[in-house]
Scaffold this motif. Structure first.
Motif, PDB file in Angstrom:
ATOM      1  N   THR A 251       0.840  -1.185   0.000  1.00 49.20           N
ATOM      2  CA  THR A 251       0.000   0.000   0.000  1.00 49.20           C
ATOM      3  C   THR A 251       0.883   1.246   0.000  1.00 49.20           C
ATOM      4  OG1 THR A 251      -0.089   0.129   2.411  1.00 49.20           O
ATOM      5  CG2 THR A 251      -1.741  -1.260   1.316  1.00 49.20           C
ATOM      6  N   GLN A 252       0.252   2.400  -0.272  1.00 50.28           N
ATOM      7  CA  GLN A 252       1.026   3.658  -0.269  1.00 50.28           C
ATOM      8  C   GLN A 252       1.621   3.926   1.110  1.00 50.28           C
ATOM      9  OE1 GLN A 252      -1.400   6.848  -1.798  1.00 50.28           O
ATOM     10  NE2 GLN A 252      -1.649   5.878  -3.816  1.00 50.28           N
ATOM     11  N   THR A 253       0.888   3.603   2.147  1.00 52.20           N
ATOM     12  CA  THR A 253       1.413   3.796   3.515  1.00 52.20           C
ATOM     13  C   THR A 253       2.638   2.925   3.752  1.00 52.20           C
ATOM     14  OG1 THR A 253      -0.795   4.331   4.344  1.00 52.20           O
ATOM     15  CG2 THR A 253       0.859   3.668   5.968  1.00 52.20           C
ATOM     16  N   GLN A 254       2.579   1.658   3.349  1.00 46.02           N
ATOM     17  CA  GLN A 254       3.701   0.743   3.511  1.00 46.02           C
ATOM     18  C   GLN A 254       4.912   1.199   2.695  1.00 46.02           C
ATOM     19  OE1 GLN A 254       1.604  -2.800   2.298  1.00 46.02           O
ATOM     20  NE2 GLN A 254       1.357  -3.534   4.428  1.00 46.02           N
ATOM     21  N   ILE A 255       4.651   1.709   1.485  1.00 46.65           N
ATOM     22  CA  ILE A 255       5.758   2.207   0.654  1.00 46.65           C
ATOM     23  C   ILE A 255       6.428   3.400   1.336  1.00 46.65           C
ATOM     24  CG2 ILE A 255       6.351   3.292  -1.548  1.00 46.65           C
ATOM     25  CD1 ILE A 255       4.069   1.674  -2.820  1.00 46.65           C
ATOM     26  N   GLY A 256       5.587   4.296   1.887  1.00 47.67           N
ATOM     27  CA  GLY A 256       6.136   5.459   2.586  1.00 47.67           C
ATOM     28  C   GLY A 256       7.028   5.064   3.751  1.00 47.67           C
ATOM     29  N   GLN A 257       6.583   4.040   4.516  1.00 50.45           N
ATOM     30  CA  GLN A 257       7.398   3.566   5.634  1.00 50.45           C
ATOM     31  C   GLN A 257       8.703   2.945   5.145  1.00 50.45           C
ATOM     32  OE1 GLN A 257       4.684   0.846   7.527  1.00 50.45           O
ATOM     33  NE2 GLN A 257       3.521   2.494   8.589  1.00 50.45           N
ATOM     34  N   ARG A 258       8.642   2.284   3.985  1.00 50.63           N
ATOM     35  CA  ARG A 258       9.834   1.622   3.465  1.00 50.63           C
ATOM     36  C   ARG A 258      10.879   2.632   2.988  1.00 50.63           C
ATOM     37  NH1 ARG A 258      10.599  -3.450   0.853  1.00 50.63           N
ATOM     38  NH2 ARG A 258       8.758  -4.161   2.022  1.00 50.63           N
ATOM     39  N   ILE A 259      10.451   3.705   2.325  1.00 47.41           N
ATOM     40  CA  ILE A 259      11.424   4.647   1.767  1.00 47.41           C
ATOM     41  C   ILE A 259      11.559   5.921   2.614  1.00 47.41           C
ATOM     42  CG2 ILE A 259      11.024   3.782  -0.569  1.00 47.41           C
ATOM     43  CD1 ILE A 259       9.363   6.258  -1.137  1.00 47.41           C
ATOM     44  N   GLY A 260      10.812   6.039   3.723  1.00 51.59           N
ATOM     45  CA  GLY A 260      10.970   7.154   4.636  1.00 51.59           C
ATOM     46  C   GLY A 260      10.270   8.422   4.227  1.00 51.59           C
ATOM     47  N   VAL A 261       9.080   8.335   3.608  1.00 59.50           N
ATOM     48  CA  VAL A 261       8.295   9.531   3.250  1.00 59.50           C
ATOM     49  C   VAL A 261       6.856   9.280   3.669  1.00 59.50           C
ATOM     50  CG1 VAL A 261       9.789  10.154   1.303  1.00 59.50           C
ATOM     51  CG2 VAL A 261       7.781   8.684   0.921  1.00 59.50           C
ATOM     52  N   SER A 262       6.038  10.357   3.592  1.00 63.16           N
ATOM     53  CA  SER A 262       4.629  10.227   3.978  1.00 63.16           C
ATOM     54  C   SER A 262       3.819   9.561   2.862  1.00 63.16           C
ATOM     55  CB  SER A 262       4.044  11.604   4.292  1.00 63.16           C
ATOM     56  OG  SER A 262       3.972  12.376   3.105  1.00 63.16           O
ATOM     57  N   GLN A 263       2.623   9.149   3.261  1.00 63.06           N
ATOM     58  CA  GLN A 263       1.725   8.527   2.273  1.00 63.06           C
ATOM     59  C   GLN A 263       1.324   9.515   1.196  1.00 63.06           C
ATOM     60  OE1 GLN A 263      -1.913   9.214   2.221  1.00 63.06           O
ATOM     61  NE2 GLN A 263      -2.079   7.921   0.379  1.00 63.06           N
ATOM     62  N   MET A 264       1.123  10.802   1.571  1.00 60.70           N
ATOM     63  CA  MET A 264       0.761  11.828   0.599  1.00 60.70           C
ATOM     64  C   MET A 264       1.862  12.022  -0.436  1.00 60.70           C
ATOM     65  SD  MET A 264      -2.280  12.883   1.116  1.00 60.70           S
ATOM     66  CE  MET A 264      -2.243  14.386   0.157  1.00 60.70           C
ATOM     67  N   GLN A 265       3.120  11.985  -0.005  1.00 61.66           N
ATOM     68  CA  GLN A 265       4.241  12.132  -0.934  1.00 61.66           C
ATOM     69  C   GLN A 265       4.300  10.936  -1.894  1.00 61.66           C
ATOM     70  OE1 GLN A 265       7.192  12.825   2.306  1.00 61.66           O
ATOM     71  NE2 GLN A 265       7.904  14.514   1.007  1.00 61.66           N
ATOM     72  N   VAL A 266       4.046   9.738  -1.355  1.00 56.11           N
ATOM     73  CA  VAL A 266       4.025   8.547  -2.217  1.00 56.11           C
ATOM     74  C   VAL A 266       2.934   8.679  -3.281  1.00 56.11           C
ATOM     75  CG1 VAL A 266       3.607   6.053  -2.295  1.00 56.11           C
ATOM     76  CG2 VAL A 266       4.972   7.036  -0.454  1.00 56.11           C
ATOM     77  N   SER A 267       1.752   9.183  -2.872  1.00 53.23           N
ATOM     78  CA  SER A 267       0.637   9.342  -3.801  1.00 53.23           C
ATOM     79  C   SER A 267       1.009  10.302  -4.928  1.00 53.23           C
ATOM     80  CB  SER A 267      -0.596   9.847  -3.056  1.00 53.23           C
ATOM     81  OG  SER A 267      -1.664  10.085  -3.938  1.00 53.23           O
ATOM     82  N   ARG A 268       1.642  11.448  -4.581  1.00 54.05           N
ATOM     83  CA  ARG A 268       2.032  12.425  -5.607  1.00 54.05           C
ATOM     84  C   ARG A 268       3.082  11.834  -6.539  1.00 54.05           C
ATOM     85  NH1 ARG A 268       1.528  16.184  -1.281  1.00 54.05           N
ATOM     86  NH2 ARG A 268       3.774  16.043  -0.857  1.00 54.05           N
TER      87      ARG A 268
END
Length: 283
Positions: A251-268
């Protein structure tokens, strides 16, 4: 609904609701001589003229005329025994032609009914084959041209000892070469083959088995190859996001945790990456 059913229904609508008390024929029409049939036909037409059309009596006399002249219908139908359609169906079509002949016949003109009716019955049968025998509908002009083409081809083949060329056929038929080509193409629509026909005597596989099929994943492969260079041009982080989202299905949240950014940044980031890939596909 079969031809037989249709024509039986048409005949039944002409029959009287209740049988008339006195039969009009002296015996079985099939045992009557040709002279007796003609004489009785003249008598029935004379009686028919004195009846009002649409009445029970009129329908009864007309149907007796049909029964009396069924031999004429069978004679006309026998000319089409080479056709694949059953003789019963051809006879039923011929009955329609016979009814039309009875309705249109004018005895006062001095013409024998058989002479008038036979072309009408044969014409009805020919019209039936013309309208129903073709596997693919083609214009009537091309249907008639195909018949002329067959006759010209047979005649020229006998004269030349070989298959005639298109210009030779056009000259014999008196038509442009383009019309000959159209007639040759139209001839292919007279009968239809089947995909289940074996390829040859040695090969039991049907044409259906040998036809190519669309590979469901083919479009996916084409898209991957088209995007190969575009994906290679992405940054390492962008390629990592694509891998995590569409390969590992995070998920976007999991990706954010993996690369160290927020879910909103992953979405953009995903939105921009997908827009770039989409643009590469339509370019």
């Amino acid at each position: 609904m079969t031809v037989e059913t249709v024509e039986r229904n048409r005949l039944e609508t002409c029959l009287p609701a209740e049988p008339l008390p006195q039969p009009l024929l002296p015996g079985d029409p099939s045992t009557m001589s040709l002279g007796e049939v003609r004489e009785m036909t003249d008598v029935l037409f004379a009686r028919l003229r004195g009846l009002e059309e649409g009445t029970r009596e009129y329908s009864y006399v007309r149907n007796t005329l049909v029964e009396l002249n069924m031999g004429l219908v069978r004679h006309a139908a026998s000319r089409f025994t080479h056709r694949s359609e059953s003789m019963d169906d051809i006879v039923q079509v011929g009955v329609v032609g016979l009814i039309k002949a009875i309705n249109r016949f004018e005895p006062e003109r001095g013409l024998e009914f058989v002479t008038y009716a036979l072309p009408t019955v044969s014409g009805e049968i020919k019209r039936h084959f013309r309208d129903t025998s073709w596997s693919v509908h083609v214009p009537r002009r091309l249907q008639e041209l195909r018949i002329e083409l067959a006759r010209a081809s047979e005649a020229l083949h006998g004269e030349l000892g070989r298959e005639p060329s298109t210009p030779e056929l056009a000259a014999r038929m008196g038509v442009p070469a383009a019309d000959v080509v159209q007639a040759q193409i139209a001839a292919n629509a007279y009968t239809a083959g089947t995909l289940e026909t074996p390829g040859s005597d040695e090969d039991d596989h049907s044409l259906h088995d040998r036809l190519g099929k669309v590979e469901p994943a083919l479009e996916t492969i084409e898209n991957i190859l088209s995007l190969k260079h575009t994906v290679a041009a992405l940054s390492e982080r962008e390629r990592t996001i694509l891998h995590l989202r569409f390969v590992e299905e995070l998920t976007q949240t999991q990706i954010g945790q993996r690369i160290g950014v927020s879910q909103m940044q992953v979405s953009r980031l995903l939105t921009n990456i997908l827009a770039t890939l989409r643009q590469a596909l339509v370019a």
